[in-house]
Design a protein around this motif. Structure first.
Motif, PDB file in Angstrom:
ATOM      1  N   TYR A  55      -6.447   4.396  -5.559  1.00  0.00           N
ATOM      2  CA  TYR A  55      -7.160   3.591  -4.740  1.00  0.00           C
ATOM      3  C   TYR A  55      -6.059   3.150  -3.819  1.00  0.00           C
ATOM      4  O   TYR A  55      -7.818   4.078  -2.319  1.00  0.00           O
ATOM      5  CB  TYR A  55      -7.411   1.794  -5.494  1.00  0.00           C
ATOM      6  N   ASP A  56      -5.734   3.041  -3.131  1.00  0.00           N
ATOM      7  CA  ASP A  56      -4.850   3.175  -1.598  1.00  0.00           C
ATOM      8  C   ASP A  56      -4.694   4.681  -0.975  1.00  0.00           C
ATOM      9  O   ASP A  56      -4.913   5.095   0.456  1.00  0.00           O
ATOM     10  CB  ASP A  56      -3.602   3.374  -1.786  1.00  0.00           C
ATOM     11  N   ALA A  57      -4.661   5.667  -1.899  1.00  0.00           N
ATOM     12  CA  ALA A  57      -5.146   6.749  -1.618  1.00  0.00           C
ATOM     13  C   ALA A  57      -6.428   7.528  -0.801  1.00  0.00           C
ATOM     14  O   ALA A  57      -5.813   8.610   0.687  1.00  0.00           O
ATOM     15  CB  ALA A  57      -4.302   7.896  -2.095  1.00  0.00           C
ATOM     16  N   ILE A  58      -7.082   7.184  -1.187  1.00  0.00           N
ATOM     17  CA  ILE A  58      -7.871   7.585  -0.240  1.00  0.00           C
ATOM     18  C   ILE A  58      -8.847   6.567   1.475  1.00  0.00           C
ATOM     19  O   ILE A  58      -9.251   7.112   1.477  1.00  0.00           O
ATOM     20  CB  ILE A  58      -9.499   7.267  -1.353  1.00  0.00           C
ATOM     21  N   GLU A  59      -7.704   5.604   1.201  1.00  0.00           N
ATOM     22  CA  GLU A  59      -7.780   5.053   2.558  1.00  0.00           C
ATOM     23  C   GLU A  59      -7.478   6.413   3.512  1.00  0.00           C
ATOM     24  O   GLU A  59      -7.757   6.081   4.566  1.00  0.00           O
ATOM     25  CB  GLU A  59      -7.093   4.262   3.333  1.00  0.00           C
ATOM     26  N   ASP A  60      -6.014   7.489   3.319  1.00  0.00           N
ATOM     27  CA  ASP A  60      -5.736   8.052   4.381  1.00  0.00           C
ATOM     28  C   ASP A  60      -6.932   9.656   3.781  1.00  0.00           C
ATOM     29  O   ASP A  60      -7.021  10.313   4.753  1.00  0.00           O
ATOM     30  CB  ASP A  60      -4.641   8.252   3.856  1.00  0.00           C
TER      31      ASP A  60
END
Lengths: 275, 275
Positions: free
Chosen positions: A128-133
């Motif tokens: 989930y957090d990887a898609i922020e970057d």
DNA sequence: ACCTGAACACCGTTCAAGT
DNA sequence: ACCTGAACACCGTTCAAGT
């Protein structure tokens, strides 16, 4: 007329598959799906297209490698496969957004701090957090899936989720179902969220999420009430929702289903549930 | 040298947005994502690119319209939106594969034959079956999502699922969560299955699913046991699984989660569950 | 209002030639 | 073994010109 090779290589390091994949990820991060071009890549790496084609078969393979590298980093794996980035330090930083990733302030749950449930949540939030970057990640995952369904990336996600499903005590006959449901939910929700983030950025780069969600729910409220009664009813609810909370709620929903359906008690593992 | 305008228009029907979208769907069905080209389109419609651009803004809009048309047909809607196909007869046939779509022979469940649960299953299988004729659908759904997250297609799916969530008796505060979880699972699982179908066809056009799944699980068994112990353990299980059964099992898992988490009893709608 | 089709800019990929 | 860079085929899109 523009400056060639905007970032000269730090050392006299020769061109390598790792450097190419790294540059591909940077281009994707900077300009999205359309930003990765062999011409942009040659400029950035100060070479010709032929040099890249010596290390990489074609663009699809390059995209797959970039996707695999980012997913591996998100899952905190150092894989031995060739489709990996060379600099784990840089990747580790990518997997770590501004806010703390660790599920620190979570609603009180009945499980122990490092239960399989918690580990599943941690894996999910890693992606989930990887898609922020890397907002391009979910789309590329879908594309890779359509190219080679059981390529290198899906198995990795499936494996890390699956181990926790096993640790959960799910009887072996339901491993595949339970792990699939979790992975499918995670990929689906992740994709939706990447889309929200991307369009929030596009609509107004400096506007915050709350404002964007307000605009989105406004759009929902503009839908024909006869055709979309349900959406109109949840429009207000959508405006106020927190993405991470929502994502977690969905995971817990699936986890609850797995527990209720596949962990009735200790016996009757031989008699699967009716439906 | 090939014959121009392989299929002459049946009538002296003028070019229209509907005809263009219809031809686009046919091209996508026949040759996949790469098959839809403005040149192929102009040849099929016996016109020039300018004519198409008069009816359609660009390729993305055309892809969105094609996606929307197929999804609408799968959901058995006759929408009033412009992004629809003109011939409902042809579309109705698309939504109906060789086997009966209706959930006739399903495992015995405790609900009444037309419960919200059954309707959710029917919607899910409508989409599931649509990808048999349109393997490009899930990828295009993902792409459209990344282009415009709350475009025309996602709300339609969300609406039809959401109505049944409401009918299920889920308290309003959990409508969004429950509907999202279902939609995300459906989209994720559907995408995975489209990929399986497509690659099965690519590997050997006349080989049946069982053989393909055997090959796929062989590939799984070839993975490093140290890196992928879980996948190796479920490889055999995957070979024997039935896709539709698996898909249904996942839906029932989410439904069970919704029921257990959001339908505890009649009271305590004011106190949400702990997690 | 609707259509034609040549032309443009750009893309992925190739390959003979270099070192 | 590794890299160069001109060239090729193909693509989405435009636009002056027609009817």
């Amino acid at each position: 007329m523009a400056t060639r090779a905007r970032r000269s290589q730090r050392r006299t390091e020769a061109l390598s598959r790792e450097r190419i994949v790294e540059a591909a990820v940077e281009l994707l991060d900077a300009a999205g799906e359309g930003g990765l071009t062999f011409r942009a890549l040659t400029e950035r790496l100060a070479t010709g297209p032929g040099a890249i084609y010596w290390h990489v078969a074609n663009k699809d393979e390059l995209l797959d490698a970039a996707t695999g590298a980012v997913v591996a980093a998100a899952l905190s794996l150092d894989s031995t496969e060739p489709a990996e980035l060379a600099e784990p330090a840089e990747l580790a930083e990518l997997a770590e957004p501004t806010e703390p990733v660790e599920p620190a302030d979570r609603a009180e749950s009945a499980q122990s701090p490092d239960s399989p449930q918690d580990k599943i949540r941690a894996i999910a939030f890693g992606l989930y957090d990887a898609i922020e970057d890397h907002p391009w990640l979910p789309t590329q995952l879908a594309l890779q899936l359509s190219r080679s369904p059981w390529g290198s990336v899906t198995p990795r996600i499936f494996e890390s989720i699956g181990r926790q499903v096993r640790a959960l005590g799910v009887p072996e006959g339901h491993w595949f179902t339970a792990a699939s449901a979790l992975v499918h939910y995670i990929l689906g929700a992740t994709g939706q969220n990447a889309a929200n983030n991307a369009s929030a950025r596009t609509l107004a780069p400096d506007v915050d999420r709350a404002e964007f969600l307000g605009a989105a729910s406004k759009a929902w409220e503009g839908l024909d009430p006869d055709d979309y009664p349900f959406i109109r009813a949840v429009a207000a609810q959508m405006r106020e929702h927190d993405d991470r909370e929502q994502f977690l709620a969905g995971i817990d929903l699936v986890l609850t289903g797995i527990t209720a359906l596949h962990l009735p008690s200790e016996q009757d593992r031989t008699t699967p549930p009716a439906t």
